[in-house]
Scaffold this motif. Structure first.
Motif, PDB file in Angstrom:
ATOM      1  N   MET A 576       0.833  -1.199   0.000  1.00  8.76           N
ATOM      2  CA  MET A 576       0.000   0.000   0.000  1.00  8.76           C
ATOM      3  C   MET A 576       0.875   1.260   0.000  1.00  8.76           C
ATOM      4  SD  MET A 576      -2.643   0.782   2.975  1.00  8.76           S
ATOM      5  CE  MET A 576      -3.025   2.375   3.520  1.00  8.76           C
ATOM      6  N   LEU A 577       1.952   1.203   0.764  1.00  5.46           N
ATOM      7  CA  LEU A 577       2.881   2.332   0.874  1.00  5.46           C
ATOM      8  C   LEU A 577       3.500   2.631  -0.485  1.00  5.46           C
ATOM      9  CD1 LEU A 577       3.910   3.808   3.504  1.00  5.46           C
ATOM     10  CD2 LEU A 577       6.004   2.577   3.177  1.00  5.46           C
ATOM     11  N   GLN A 578       3.876   1.544  -1.172  1.00  3.95           N
ATOM     12  CA  GLN A 578       4.545   1.685  -2.471  1.00  3.95           C
ATOM     13  C   GLN A 578       3.645   2.419  -3.463  1.00  3.95           C
ATOM     14  OE1 GLN A 578       5.907  -2.124  -3.656  1.00  3.95           O
ATOM     15  NE2 GLN A 578       6.789  -1.434  -5.567  1.00  3.95           N
ATOM     16  N   THR A 579       2.391   1.969  -3.579  1.00  8.16           N
ATOM     17  CA  THR A 579       1.488   2.575  -4.566  1.00  8.16           C
ATOM     18  C   THR A 579       1.219   4.039  -4.217  1.00  8.16           C
ATOM     19  OG1 THR A 579      -0.322   1.648  -3.299  1.00  8.16           O
ATOM     20  CG2 THR A 579       0.336   0.444  -5.259  1.00  8.16           C
ATOM     21  N   LYS A 580       1.052   4.315  -2.904  1.00  7.03           N
ATOM     22  CA  LYS A 580       0.758   5.700  -2.508  1.00  7.03           C
ATOM     23  C   LYS A 580       1.928   6.617  -2.825  1.00  7.03           C
ATOM     24  CE  LYS A 580      -2.936   5.697   0.733  1.00  7.03           C
ATOM     25  NZ  LYS A 580      -3.529   6.483   1.763  1.00  7.03           N
ATOM     26  N   TYR A 581       3.146   6.138  -2.547  1.00  6.45           N
ATOM     27  CA  TYR A 581       4.345   6.977  -2.769  1.00  6.45           C
ATOM     28  C   TYR A 581       4.498   7.292  -4.250  1.00  6.45           C
ATOM     29  CZ  TYR A 581       9.258   8.111  -3.436  1.00  6.45           C
ATOM     30  OH  TYR A 581      10.426   8.712  -3.827  1.00  6.45           O
ATOM     31  N   VAL A 582       4.314   6.270  -5.090  1.00 10.35           N
ATOM     32  CA  VAL A 582       4.443   6.480  -6.545  1.00 10.35           C
ATOM     33  C   VAL A 582       3.406   7.492  -7.010  1.00 10.35           C
ATOM     34  CG1 VAL A 582       4.298   5.356  -8.792  1.00 10.35           C
ATOM     35  CG2 VAL A 582       5.453   4.210  -6.919  1.00 10.35           C
ATOM     36  N   GLY A 583       2.186   7.394  -6.441  1.00  9.51           N
ATOM     37  CA  GLY A 583       1.123   8.343  -6.786  1.00  9.51           C
ATOM     38  C   GLY A 583       1.519   9.772  -6.449  1.00  9.51           C
ATOM     39  N   ILE A 584       2.096   9.979  -5.263  1.00 11.71           N
ATOM     40  CA  ILE A 584       2.516  11.334  -4.832  1.00 11.71           C
ATOM     41  C   ILE A 584       3.574  11.873  -5.785  1.00 11.71           C
ATOM     42  CG2 ILE A 584       3.797  12.619  -3.063  1.00 11.71           C
ATOM     43  CD1 ILE A 584       2.407  11.158  -0.952  1.00 11.71           C
ATOM     44  N   ARG A 585       4.563  11.021  -6.126  1.00 12.12           N
ATOM     45  CA  ARG A 585       5.646  11.471  -7.024  1.00 12.12           C
ATOM     46  C   ARG A 585       5.068  11.917  -8.372  1.00 12.12           C
ATOM     47  NH1 ARG A 585      11.245  12.169  -5.999  1.00 12.12           N
ATOM     48  NH2 ARG A 585      11.834  11.114  -7.898  1.00 12.12           N
ATOM     49  N   GLN A 586       4.078  11.136  -8.841  1.00  8.35           N
ATOM     50  CA  GLN A 586       3.502  11.458 -10.149  1.00  8.35           C
ATOM     51  C   GLN A 586       2.782  12.805 -10.108  1.00  8.35           C
ATOM     52  OE1 GLN A 586       1.835   7.855 -11.221  1.00  8.35           O
ATOM     53  NE2 GLN A 586       2.428   7.992 -13.361  1.00  8.35           N
ATOM     54  N   ARG A 587       2.022  13.007  -9.022  1.00  6.89           N
ATOM     55  CA  ARG A 587       1.311  14.288  -8.884  1.00  6.89           C
ATOM     56  C   ARG A 587       2.295  15.449  -8.848  1.00  6.89           C
ATOM     57  NH1 ARG A 587      -1.983  11.812  -5.275  1.00  6.89           N
ATOM     58  NH2 ARG A 587      -1.209  12.901  -3.439  1.00  6.89           N
ATOM     59  N   MET A 588       3.404  15.246  -8.133  1.00  4.16           N
ATOM     60  CA  MET A 588       4.410  16.309  -8.005  1.00  4.16           C
ATOM     61  C   MET A 588       5.035  16.625  -9.371  1.00  4.16           C
ATOM     62  SD  MET A 588       4.944  17.904  -5.319  1.00  4.16           S
ATOM     63  CE  MET A 588       4.152  17.958  -3.766  1.00  4.16           C
ATOM     64  N   ARG A 589       5.291  15.546 -10.145  1.00  3.05           N
ATOM     65  CA  ARG A 589       5.910  15.758 -11.466  1.00  3.05           C
ATOM     66  C   ARG A 589       4.960  16.537 -12.365  1.00  3.05           C
ATOM     67  NH1 ARG A 589       6.403  10.661 -13.776  1.00  3.05           N
ATOM     68  NH2 ARG A 589       7.861  10.143 -12.115  1.00  3.05           N
ATOM     69  N   GLN A 590       3.664  16.164 -12.265  1.00  2.00           N
ATOM     70  CA  GLN A 590       2.638  16.841 -13.066  1.00  2.00           C
ATOM     71  C   GLN A 590       2.592  18.327 -12.707  1.00  2.00           C
ATOM     72  OE1 GLN A 590      -0.756  14.424 -12.703  1.00  2.00           O
ATOM     73  NE2 GLN A 590      -2.013  15.585 -14.129  1.00  2.00           N
ATOM     74  N   GLN A 591       2.613  18.599 -11.400  1.00  2.00           N
ATOM     75  CA  GLN A 591       2.545  19.990 -10.927  1.00  2.00           C
ATOM     76  C   GLN A 591       3.758  20.766 -11.421  1.00  2.00           C
ATOM     77  OE1 GLN A 591       1.730  20.345  -6.702  1.00  2.00           O
ATOM     78  NE2 GLN A 591       2.777  22.312  -6.641  1.00  2.00           N
ATOM     79  N   ALA A 592       4.935  20.118 -11.373  1.00  2.00           N
ATOM     80  CA  ALA A 592       6.169  20.793 -11.810  1.00  2.00           C
ATOM     81  C   ALA A 592       6.107  21.086 -13.311  1.00  2.00           C
ATOM     82  CB  ALA A 592       7.373  19.925 -11.490  1.00  2.00           C
ATOM     83  N   ASN A 593       5.526  20.144 -14.090  1.00  2.00           N
ATOM     84  CA  ASN A 593       5.433  20.358 -15.546  1.00  2.00           C
ATOM     85  C   ASN A 593       4.490  21.506 -15.866  1.00  2.00           C
ATOM     86  OD1 ASN A 593       7.177  18.307 -15.984  1.00  2.00           O
ATOM     87  ND2 ASN A 593       5.623  16.761 -16.521  1.00  2.00           N
ATOM     88  N   GLU A 594       3.376  21.569 -15.108  1.00  2.00           N
ATOM     89  CA  GLU A 594       2.390  22.628 -15.374  1.00  2.00           C
ATOM     90  C   GLU A 594       2.955  23.996 -15.024  1.00  2.00           C
ATOM     91  OE1 GLU A 594      -1.108  21.652 -13.232  1.00  2.00           O
ATOM     92  OE2 GLU A 594      -1.542  19.898 -14.469  1.00  2.00           O
ATOM     93  N   SER A 595       3.649  24.075 -13.873  1.00  2.00           N
ATOM     94  CA  SER A 595       4.075  25.394 -13.401  1.00  2.00           C
ATOM     95  C   SER A 595       5.469  25.760 -13.893  1.00  2.00           C
ATOM     96  CB  SER A 595       4.062  25.420 -11.879  1.00  2.00           C
ATOM     97  OG  SER A 595       5.016  24.497 -11.406  1.00  2.00           O
TER      98      SER A 595
END
Length: 727
Positions: A576-595
């Motif tokens: 569960m930890l693994q999937t959640k962490y990967v999800g957070i990283r992806q959101r962060m990358r998306q945010q960095a690409n947008e901004s």
């Protein structure tokens, strides 16, 4: 301390021998009978299980023998009384007895080989241990001189190992006859006779006065090291400086202690001639303690678990089984502070800590949790720090401005008498196994803050100064409090500008809380009534011992959990930890690409480890050995409200404005430039009022000012009240 041949006058306990009845032979007899009794004790003392503990330990370990004074009490009270009152006389007898018993045991083991092995005297070192309470360093006075004492403290310095002569070999300059003189143990020297006892033959020149010269290479030596012991921080009275005491350790105790270790020491309170410079004051001596037994008081050794009574253990286990144990523990943290529930939970996790792990290839993973509280003044940050300092089993409190890199890590100091360098541990070393609270973290000089990097992640402090290269342990949690650069948290600024700390140090903190002072009517009413209640009922509350018991109970519970419980993640929780962490990283990358820019608080593998540590500490609070999905959920929630919230905070000025809006902002910028000449200043409120009268939108004017401030065209002064145009 420079060697065995310094200091001109020495004293000896043996001058007091006419204790028996003024008859020297009486003293002789008791020494002989004492030797016999010591031998009987080592050979014939029965343990609780019916075995012979001391005889067996001598056979297994022929170097030293550890003796509990309580056993000696049970065997012969008079003997243990002598050891307590005249240790300098009776300990050598004990050691002689031990080596003689060892020789007899050894020859028995050797069997019928014919030749009996000669007993070598003085090769067994006797350590004394005791269960009695230690006395304070402050209470040691002339009344305990040359008696056995027990004190506790932290070692802050250790000298290098020296050779100490036990027997000094002297040679006469004239007749070349050789004489051996015994040397006093500890920091004492040898008493060298004035004249040679060689009788001159006819025609021979008589030996002059003081004919002896020392031949160092023919003398016998043992290892000797001096340590500096400082009072435990919790034992120092308010407003006083901690006292130090010099310890001298020899033979097998040498190099067993590193600075920063907490010790309980059994030793003989003795004196030595401080330095040869004070020629006048022969009667004034410097006290030191000759160590005859050491115990390390550390959380890592299993022996310390015996400190808890069976009733306490039952009470703790019962408490841990309750469904609301987590909530109850968090309510005990800072009970006088209103609100801040998540901060209290995070501090609870910090106090309990995760599990330390050692990988097969020798890499160590830390289990300590670091928390940073960042925010407005008067939001009880320092109160939390003070509470943790009182509650954590080991804690050191420092303030950012008053701490240097050397004071936090370790400093190299030159010894005044021997002119050699030695290490003295700082706050991070002294709090090994506990918490360091650093207030005003943002006011620290950057070069001092860098000194903490290694201690936070690798849990060690490396030093290479003045010819000393060493690594000290600093397995500490750090709880830091800081203010934003402008004093208050500014919602109009980006997170990057508000958190004015480097990414390198931010990624090392497991939880970063942004504590804001939000002005809401209902909230303010509740806080005000709470504070008034605390002030009015404060006098009554201070008299009740309940709050004190709560604090002590929490301290004992934390200690118990840290010793007894080393939780690990379950498999489901890990997935569960693994999937959640990967999800957070992806959101962060998306945010960095947008901004087009990265967030102020980085989300790296360290943050994944942080969530693992949080889950383990939540499991440890309930004394469960496996961290389940429920614990991981709560750890993620804490992580979301703290670090993730900090990463998302501040205004999103990178939301691309629409073309019309961009046009309006440009217009506002030209208006501001027209209104203000370069170098002129104006109140922000007045500027905005003037431009709104001209038909501009207030939000657009503020936005334009912010963009100009980022380009460094204007600057805010006096807590954002005044705007100054720079370019």
């Amino acid at each position: 301390m420079s060697g065995w041949d310094e200091g001109s006058v020495f004293y000896s306990d043996q001058a007091q021998f006419p204790r028996g009845g003024g008859d020297p032979d009486q003293g002789n007899l008791t020494r002989h009978s004492a030797l016999r009794k010591f031998k009987e004790f080592i050979r014939g003392f029965h343990g609780e299980k019916g075995d012979f503990p001391y005889r067996e330990s001598l056979v297994h370990n022929q170097e030293y023998l550890s003796v509990a004074i309580e056993d000696l009490d049970a065997f012969d009270a008079e003997l243990s009384d002598k050891i307590r009152k005249l240790p300098a006389d009776y300990l050598p007898l004990f050691e002689t007895a031990a080596s003689e018993v060892l020789a007899s045991l050894r020859s028995k083991i050797a069997g019928d080989s014919g030749e009996m092995e000669e007993p070598v005297t003085g090769d067994v070192q006797v350590f004394l241990t005791s269960k009695e309470n230690s006395v304070s360093i402050r209470s040691l006075g002339a009344d305990v001189m040359s008696k056995l004492v027990k004190i506790a403290g932290i070692t802050i310095a250790a000298s290098r190992v020296k050779a100490k002569a036990t027997y000094v070999t002297l040679m006469c300059k004239n007749c070349k006859s050789i004489k051996t003189v015994p040397c006093r143990p500890g920091l004492g020297g040898a008493i060298i006779p004035r004249s040679c006892d060689h009788v001159a033959q006819a025609g021979e020149e008589p030996c002059p006065l003081d004919p002896w010269i020392v031949t160092p290479d023919k003398s016998k030596y043992v290892d000797l090291q001096t340590l500096k012991l400082q009072e435990n921080p919790e034992d120092v009275p308010t407003g006083e400086l901690p006292r130090n005491m010099l310890l001298s350790v020899d033979r097998h105790l040498v190099q067993t202690i590193v600075p920063g270790t907490r010790l309980t020491v059994m030793g003989i309170y003795s004196v030595f001639q401080a330095s040869s410079t004070q020629k006048g004051a022969v009667g004034v001596r410097q006290p030191y303690i000759r160590v005859v037994g050491l115990e390390q008081t550390r959380e890592s050794n299993s022996g310390s678990s015996s400190n808890f009574t069976i009733d306490e253990e039952l009470e703790f286990k019962e408490f841990a089984q309750r469904p609301d144990a987590y909530r109850r523990v968090c309510s005990m943290i800072g009970p006088s502070i209103y609100g801040h529930d998540d901060v209290k939970k995070a501090i609870g996790c910090l106090l309990f800590g995760g599990s330390r792990k050692r990988l097969p290839d020798g890499v160590r993973l830390r289990g300590d949790i670091h928390v940073l509280l960042l925010g407005d003044p008067s939001t009880a940050k320092s109160q939390f720090l003070k509470f943790v300092e009182k509650t954590a089993p080991v804690a050191v409190y420092t303030s950012g401005k008053g701490s240097s890199a050397a004071g936090l890590t370790a400093s190299v100091i030159r010894d005044s008498s021997s002119r050699e360098f030695y290490l003295e541990g700082g706050a991070m070393v002294l709090a090994d196994g506990g918490v360091v609270c650093i207030d005003e973290f943002d006011k620290m000089r950057p070069e001092d803050r860098v000194a903490i990097h290694e201690a936070m992640e690798q849990q060690t402090i490396s030093i290479a100064k003045a010819g000393i290269t060493t690594v000290l342990n600093s397995r500490t949690s750090i709880l830091a409090a800081a203010n934003p650069p402008s004093g208050r948290y500014d919602d109009l600024k980006t997170a990057q500008d508000n958190i004015d700390l480097q990414t390198t140090i931010l990624s090392r903190f497991d939880l970063i809380f942004i504590v804001k002072d939000i002005r809401r009517y209902n909230e303010d009413m509740l806080i005000a009534s709470h504070i008034i209640k605390v002030h009015t009922s404060g006098a009554a509350a201070s008299k009740s011992t309940e709050s004190m018991e709560g604090e002590n109970w929490l301290k004992r519970y934390i200690e118990y959990c840290r010793i007894k419980c080393q939780p690990r993640l379950s498999e489901k929780a890990a997935e569960m930890l693994q999937t959640k962490y990967v999800g957070i990283r992806q959101r962060m990358r998306q945010q960095a690409n947008e901004s087009g820019r990265s967030s102020a608080v980085p989300i790296t593998v360290r943050q994944l480890e942080a969530i693992i540590r949080l889950s383990e500490s939540l499991a440890r609070m309930r004394l469960t050995h496996v961290a389940t999905e429920e614990h991981v959920e709560e750890a993620f929630r804490l992580f979301n409200v703290s670090t993730m919230d900090a990463a998302r905070s501040g205004i999103n000025d990178h939301l691309n404005p629409s073309p019309e809006m961009a046009n309006e902002i440009k217009q506002a910028e030209t208006m501001i430039k027209r209104r203000m000449g370069i170098g002129s200043h104006i109140s922000e409120r007045r500027l905005i009022d003037e431009l709104t009268r001209m038909g501009m939108n207030e939000a657009i004017v503020r936005r334009a000012l912010l963009i100009m401030a980022q380009r460094d065209e204007v600057e805010y002064k006096r807590e954002r009240h005044v705007v100054v145009r720079k370019a």
